[in-house]
Design a protein around this motif. Structure first.
Motif, PDB file in Angstrom:
ATOM      1  N   ASN A  52       0.803  -1.229   0.000  1.00  0.00           N
ATOM      2  CA  ASN A  52       0.000   0.000   0.000  1.00  0.00           C
ATOM      3  C   ASN A  52       0.830   1.270   0.000  1.00  0.00           C
ATOM      4  N   TYR A  78       2.059   1.878  -3.465  1.00  0.00           N
ATOM      5  CA  TYR A  78       0.987   2.339  -4.360  1.00  0.00           C
ATOM      6  C   TYR A  78       0.722   3.817  -4.114  1.00  0.00           C
ATOM      7  N   ASP A  79       0.623   4.173  -2.837  1.00  0.00           N
ATOM      8  CA  ASP A  79       0.333   5.568  -2.487  1.00  0.00           C
ATOM      9  C   ASP A  79       1.413   6.517  -2.981  1.00  0.00           C
ATOM     10  N   ALA A  80       2.659   6.054  -2.996  1.00  0.00           N
ATOM     11  CA  ALA A  80       3.775   6.887  -3.448  1.00  0.00           C
ATOM     12  C   ALA A  80       3.939   6.856  -4.969  1.00  0.00           C
ATOM     13  N   GLY A  81       3.137   6.042  -5.648  1.00  0.00           N
ATOM     14  CA  GLY A  81       3.227   5.951  -7.102  1.00  0.00           C
ATOM     15  C   GLY A  81       4.463   5.200  -7.580  1.00  0.00           C
ATOM     16  N   ILE A  82       5.023   4.354  -6.723  1.00  0.00           N
ATOM     17  CA  ILE A  82       6.254   3.627  -7.066  1.00  0.00           C
ATOM     18  C   ILE A  82       5.959   2.408  -7.924  1.00  0.00           C
ATOM     19  N   THR A 116       2.638  -0.383  -9.530  1.00  0.00           N
ATOM     20  CA  THR A 116       1.234  -0.749  -9.692  1.00  0.00           C
ATOM     21  C   THR A 116       1.046  -2.099  -9.013  1.00  0.00           C
ATOM     22  N   GLU A 117      -0.195  -2.521  -8.876  1.00  0.00           N
ATOM     23  CA  GLU A 117      -0.453  -3.820  -8.269  1.00  0.00           C
ATOM     24  C   GLU A 117       0.143  -4.946  -9.123  1.00  0.00           C
ATOM     25  N   ASP A 127       2.822  -4.747 -11.034  1.00  0.00           N
ATOM     26  CA  ASP A 127       4.273  -4.725 -10.804  1.00  0.00           C
ATOM     27  C   ASP A 127       4.611  -5.378  -9.472  1.00  0.00           C
ATOM     28  N   ASP A 180      13.678   3.302  -6.715  1.00  0.00           N
ATOM     29  CA  ASP A 180      12.301   2.941  -6.364  1.00  0.00           C
ATOM     30  C   ASP A 180      12.040   1.458  -6.634  1.00  0.00           C
ATOM     31  N   GLU A 181      12.570   0.931  -7.752  1.00  0.00           N
ATOM     32  CA  GLU A 181      12.369  -0.482  -8.074  1.00  0.00           C
ATOM     33  C   GLU A 181      13.056  -1.373  -7.037  1.00  0.00           C
TER      34      GLU A 181
END
Length: 116
Positions: A40, A43-47, A49-50, A52, A86-87
């Motif tokens: 979560n 997702y909130d940080a835009g790093i 998608t579900e 991914d 981020d990855e």
């Protein structure tokens, strides 16, 4: 010397038998599941998608426990030094999710996964 040779031969046979048994046994980790909620914060940080996150989780779930522990140790040190992309952070979360479910780490100790 004769006794040493007998013991050495017995240990060698035992080691071979054990290795053969371990190679043929299938350890099930079917209880380990993808929990979207663990990601979560990402997702909130835009790093990620579900989709991914699920792909990274599958990679982490294919890792050995030793590889997960080593990856978490190295990753947390790099994270603390702001040296992760981020990855890489997302992969760290995936390894933490698998590690918690396999009971090799505690979610309280690692604090990488979101349970909201």
């Amino acid at each position: 010397m004769a006794a040493t040779a007998v013991i050495e031969e017995g240990i060698g046979t035992l080691a071979s038998d054990l290795e053969a048994q371990l190679r043929t046994q299938q350890v099930s980790d079917a209880f380990v599941q993808f929990y979207s909620a663990h990601f979560n914060a990402l997702y909130d940080a835009g790093i990620v998608t579900e989709n991914d996150a699920e792909a990274l989780f599958a990679i982490a779930n294919g890792m050995t426990n030793a590889a997960i522990l080593s990856g978490l140790e190295d990753g947390i040190m790099a994270y603390n030094d702001n040296q992760l992309s981020d990855e890489e952070i997302a992969m760290l979360v995936a390894m933490a999710s698998v590690g918690v479910q396999r009971n090799i780490i505690s979610s309280d100790d690692i604090g990488l996964i979101s349970t909201n």
